[in-house]
Scaffold this active site. Sequence first.
Site, mmCIF file in Angstrom:
data_model
loop_
_atom_site.group_PDB
_atom_site.id
_atom_site.type_symbol
_atom_site.label_atom_id
_atom_site.label_comp_id
_atom_site.label_asym_id
_atom_site.label_seq_id
_atom_site.Cartn_x
_atom_site.Cartn_y
_atom_site.Cartn_z
ATOM 1 C CB SER A 177 -81.728 -21.655 -19.577
ATOM 2 O OG SER A 177 -82.591 -21.548 -20.687
ATOM 3 C CE LYS A 178 -77.535 -28.403 -22.949
ATOM 4 N NZ LYS A 178 -76.384 -27.947 -23.692
ATOM 5 N NE ARG A 179 -85.841 -21.449 -22.456
ATOM 6 C CZ ARG A 179 -86.180 -20.169 -22.492
ATOM 7 N NH1 ARG A 179 -86.417 -19.585 -23.628
ATOM 8 N NH2 ARG A 179 -86.281 -19.483 -21.371
#
Length: 427
Positions: A200-202
């Site tokens: 994911s983005k993180r």
Amino acid sequence: MVRVRFAPSPTGFLHIGSARTAIFNWLYARHTGGKFLLRVEDTDLKRSETRFLDEILEDLKWLGLDWDEEPIFQSRRFDVYRAKAAELVAKGKAYKDGDAVLFKVEPGRTIAYEDLIHGRIAVETETIKDQVMIKSDGSPTYNFSCVVDDAHLGITHILRGDDHISNTPKQIIFYEAFGLEPPRFGHMPLILGTDGAKLSKRHGGVSVEEYKREGFLPEALANYLVLLGWMPKDGREVMPPAEAVRLFEISEMNDVQAKFDIQKLRWLNAEYIMKAENTRLLPLIKSQMEAAGFKTAAIADDYLARVLDLYKVRTKTLGEFPAMTDCFFREDFAYEDEGKKHLETPESREYLALLADRLAGTGDFTHDAIEAVFREFAEERGIKAGQVFHPARMAVSGKTKGAGLFEMMEVLGRERVVARMRRAANG
Ligand code: GLU
């Protein structure tokens, strides 16, 4: 002849995982001298958008992938899918339910295939319910259009993500119903973050376009994505595309989940930046600088190239370059907090003032001449070189780290160096 394909759905940007899928199909085609095709899976007319398709194609090209033959579009082939479904109805293998057409799954059978990556996978047909081929709105389901098109394109091998493992037996059933030999399938384990969670983005971004924007070079990203599915026997990691094409073996692909490690990608990127030609990097650096608010029209190419020479061995992404090098392009750069202590003692200010005077009067303003001035000064005073280097580095760059102090000074030029040292000396 090997024929493989990449089948993006243009409902969003190119995901890192899809890019890896595309790269492996391409690698296999290029390694075997086969064909790599594109099929646009735009059956979801509401969610498919041209801007996404344009970006996906651009990102594929950016990654260095090229394709053979014109891409086909599923949205233009609805008639074909309906005709193929009607064929199975006529054979008694499918039935209509209102406007929908469903495939009758025969119970009591085992559908098995030899996955190129995972080995044998078998599923009992009891677990598969009757399969929709054509939905009541007349559009085909993914599994059905996929088989009709893969057969139409003569696809021999399908490499795709593990998320499709449950689709494959359903697709094999359609091949059987048409009396066709299914292609070979290989499912690549999904890419996870280093913490084992879904990417994911993180973890650093999920679309190719984000990495492009942050200043990753395409061959670094492609190289890294390759390592997330396969590594050559000799264990080498820096492997430009041509090398990967030469060495790739489908039988060596990983069957364990891959962890996306942004630090490793950054390291690889640094390796490629270091070796890249300035002529190639300059326009990329300029667009990064524009994005960071610098006006690059006023910056001479040869000056930018000199700064680049100092920093291309230090920057891990081109996006970091503007912040690392701001002192070369502006006078109002900030002093880093952690280095301010070097400018706060009366001695360091005195040294800066005296050194500024000496530098104002030296003949050449070259790395070697500047260094000689500093060394001589430290010796005369009986102080350690660090006592003058740290304050001087802060004074001219505002940072505690960066390129070599004297190299930086040479590129900055006498006037700016002297003025900055005097400014710091005066607090
Ligand atoms: N459009 C599908 C996807 O993006 C293609 C799957 C396949 O390769 O069959 O997941």
